[in-house]
Design an enzyme around this catalytic site. Structure first.
Site, PDB file in Angstrom:
ATOM      1  N   HIS A  97       6.276 -16.569  -2.791  1.00  0.00           N
ATOM      2  CA  HIS A  97       6.984 -17.495  -1.885  1.00  0.00           C
ATOM      3  C   HIS A  97       8.417 -17.745  -2.356  1.00  0.00           C
ATOM      4  O   HIS A  97       8.987 -18.785  -2.069  1.00  0.00           O
ATOM      5  CB  HIS A  97       6.252 -18.845  -1.773  1.00  0.00           C
ATOM      6  CG  HIS A  97       4.773 -18.717  -1.552  1.00  0.00           C
ATOM      7  ND1 HIS A  97       4.208 -18.682  -0.297  1.00  0.00           N
ATOM      8  CD2 HIS A  97       3.742 -18.575  -2.432  1.00  0.00           C
ATOM      9  CE1 HIS A  97       2.900 -18.548  -0.410  1.00  0.00           C
ATOM     10  NE2 HIS A  97       2.596 -18.471  -1.696  1.00  0.00           N
ATOM     11  N   SER A 157      36.843  -8.447  -1.678  1.00  0.00           N
ATOM     12  CA  SER A 157      37.146  -9.117  -0.418  1.00  0.00           C
ATOM     13  C   SER A 157      38.642  -8.967  -0.144  1.00  0.00           C
ATOM     14  O   SER A 157      39.440  -8.883  -1.070  1.00  0.00           O
ATOM     15  CB  SER A 157      36.773 -10.593  -0.538  1.00  0.00           C
ATOM     16  OG  SER A 157      37.561 -11.368   0.337  1.00  0.00           O
ATOM     17  N   LYS A 190      36.052 -12.254  -5.408  1.00  0.00           N
ATOM     18  CA  LYS A 190      34.779 -11.727  -4.922  1.00  0.00           C
ATOM     19  C   LYS A 190      34.442 -10.323  -5.412  1.00  0.00           C
ATOM     20  O   LYS A 190      35.308  -9.469  -5.565  1.00  0.00           O
ATOM     21  CB  LYS A 190      34.786 -11.681  -3.375  1.00  0.00           C
ATOM     22  CG  LYS A 190      34.726 -13.016  -2.695  1.00  0.00           C
ATOM     23  CD  LYS A 190      33.416 -13.749  -2.901  1.00  0.00           C
ATOM     24  CE  LYS A 190      32.254 -13.094  -2.183  1.00  0.00           C
ATOM     25  NZ  LYS A 190      32.360 -13.237  -0.723  1.00  0.00           N
ATOM     26  N   GLU A 211      23.545  -4.209   0.850  1.00  0.00           N
ATOM     27  CA  GLU A 211      23.656  -4.837   2.177  1.00  0.00           C
ATOM     28  C   GLU A 211      23.648  -3.787   3.278  1.00  0.00           C
ATOM     29  O   GLU A 211      23.004  -3.955   4.318  1.00  0.00           O
ATOM     30  CB  GLU A 211      24.946  -5.663   2.266  1.00  0.00           C
ATOM     31  CG  GLU A 211      24.897  -6.945   1.454  1.00  0.00           C
ATOM     32  CD  GLU A 211      26.221  -7.685   1.517  1.00  0.00           C
ATOM     33  OE1 GLU A 211      26.258  -8.765   2.120  1.00  0.00           O
ATOM     34  OE2 GLU A 211      27.222  -7.173   0.984  1.00  0.00           O
TER      35      GLU A 211
END
Ligand code: ARG
Length: 468
Positions: A166, A287, A293, A300
């Site tokens: 979970h 970024s 970043k 992804e």
């Protein structure tokens, strides 16, 4: 009836003289598959060479004609590889394009190639040859991916990582155990592709348009030349079956499920909140506005590309469900789905293999520390008591109570004194501290397939053996 002279240079009349006028240009464009089925050209040439040899062997054409066809087809292969053969939309599809070029090269002999064959059994043959080769390449890629996971697992047998259910901390595990779970998924993917290969590797060639042919062909001989494992027993089924493509898309979807789950984990492991892994510069991106970043674009994208592969599976199922026997032009729609699924799976496997080979740095200190700051050893306290004869459910309830009071006092289980343990239950002794230390907690799960270090070593040995 084969088409007659004058039309060979007339793009508007690829087929017989039954047609009086040319196809509307937009319809020609709409109908054409050459824009994508050119991908099949190598297989189309190989399939046609086998067909030509079969025609010669059975005496349907002469030996000399057979040789001319085979040589002409080989010339087209060289022209294609050299970038000199680039058929346009007027060719409609790769099959017509090749036949037309062959006729330019060999003259009237080229017009004999299509004897006792239809584009329907031809395209089915090409697609199977293509998929057969892609399956082998994907299996090879899976093997490389597994090797990388296995190497990493060997380096991290004793690196601990929180295990979750979970997405809540559950029990500490060996990082190797976690990585090996993905090895096993890839192992199933590899096996599954091998099973599907058997059903891809069946020859429809010689099924004709739908009903077979009047010529004394030798389907077995052609199939043998193309190294097919068997032949379609029924010509209607032969030209219209796409089960093999659906099965492949299903296997491709499962590969993507596995890669996507792993991607999801890398994405959160790399977040500041988890900080379990650092992305190396070679596999991360920045970024355009936030200079600090470092983004996990690779996992992804893998997670994102998973959707399109599932889409192709769904698309193909819907494509097939209403088709009456036998060939229907709808079937032309199978190709872009297959080609895109193949390319996507291959690109994702390659990227993930690179990511895991050289793009990740597991923060071992942080990982080992993470598991000593939580209650993921609570089960082990209950197991400790149960091993001393306390019924497990009684022990479980008791430990729940301890966890609750620890939470209230901002303490961990290891902070309790022996007196506090013994007040709880007289069975506790000094060895409780060792029993709940993370390394021991992991080591103790030594049941077959568990995370105990001995088991992980066994799993590594087994994985090595299966990689061969
Ligand atoms: N381009 C076609 C396809 O991909 C080849 C078969 C055409 N057959 C036909 N009967 N029109 O399916």
């Amino acid at each position: 009836m084969s088409s007659q002279p004058s039309e060979s240079s007339q793009p508007s009349q690829t087929w017989s003289q039954r047609f009086e006028s040319a196809l509307h240009p937009a319809i020609a464009q709409f109908n054409a598959s050459i824009g994508f089925d050119i991908e099949l050209i190598e297989y189309d040439l190989t399939g046609s060479q086998a067909h030509a040899k079969m025609l010669a062997k059975t005496g349907i054409i002469s030996e000399a004609e057979g040789e001319q066809l085979v040589t002409g087809l080989e010339q087209i292969r060289q022209e294609y590889r050299a970038g000199q053969f680039q058929p346009g939309v007027d060719a409609e599809d790769v099959h017509f394009a090749v036949e037309r070029r062959l006729t330019e090269i060999t003259g009237d002999v080229g017009k004999k190639l299509h004897t006792a064959r239809s584009r329907n059994d031809q395209v089915g043959t090409d697609t199977r040859l293509y998929l057969r080769s892609q399956i082998q390449d994907i299996q090879q890629q899976l093997r490389e991916f597994q090797t990388v996971l296995l190497d990493l697992a060997q380096q991290h047998v004793r690196t601990l990582i929180p295990g979750y259910t979970h997405l809540q901390r559950a029990q500490p595990i060996s990082l190797a155990h976690h990585l090996l779970a993905y090895f096993e998924m890839a192992q199933r993917d590899w096996t599954r592709l091998g099973e599907i290969y058997q059903r891809v590797n069946v020859s429809p060639l010689g099924s004709g348009a739908l009903a077979g042919t009047t010529f004394p062909i030798d389907r077995h001989y052609a199939a043998e030349l193309l190294e097919f494992g068997g032949l379609y027993e029924n010509s209607l089924d032969g030209v219209s079956d796409r089960d093999f493509a659906i099965e492949f898309l299903c296997a491709a979807s499962l590969i993507m499920v596995h890669l996507s789950r792993l991607s999801e984990e890398v994405i959160f492991w790399a977040s500041q909140e988890f900080s379990f892994v650092a992305l190396k510069d070679s596999c991360a991106t920045g970024s355009s506005i936030m200079p600090q970043k470092k983004n996990p674009d690779v996992p992804e994208l893998v997670r994102g590309k998973t959707g399109r592969v599932f889409g192709h599976l769904q698309g193909m199922l819907v494509l097939m469900k209403g088709l009456p026997l036998a060939y229907n032009k709808d079937l032309q729609e199978d190709k872009e789905a297959l080609f895109d699924a193949v390319k996507t799976v291959r690109a994702c496997l390659e990227a993930m293999t690179i990511l895991f080979r050289e793009g990740l740095e597991f923060k071992t200190t942080r990982l080992n520390q993470a598991v000593s700051e939580d209650f993921s050893n609570a089960t082990d306290v209950a197991d400790y008591l149960a091993a001393k004869g306390v019924p497990f459910r009684v022990a479980y309830n008791l430990v729940g109570k301890v966890v609750r009071s620890c939470l209230a006092e901002n303490k961990l289980l290891k902070d309790l004194s022996l007196t506090e343990w013994q007040e709880l239950h007289p069975a506790f002794e000094e060895d409780i501290y060792e029993a709940i230390a993370p390394v021991q907690v992991v080591a103790a799960r030594n049941s077959f397939g568990g995370t105990g270090f001995e088991q992980v070593e066994r799993a590594i040995a087994s994985a090595k053996q299966r990689l061969g």
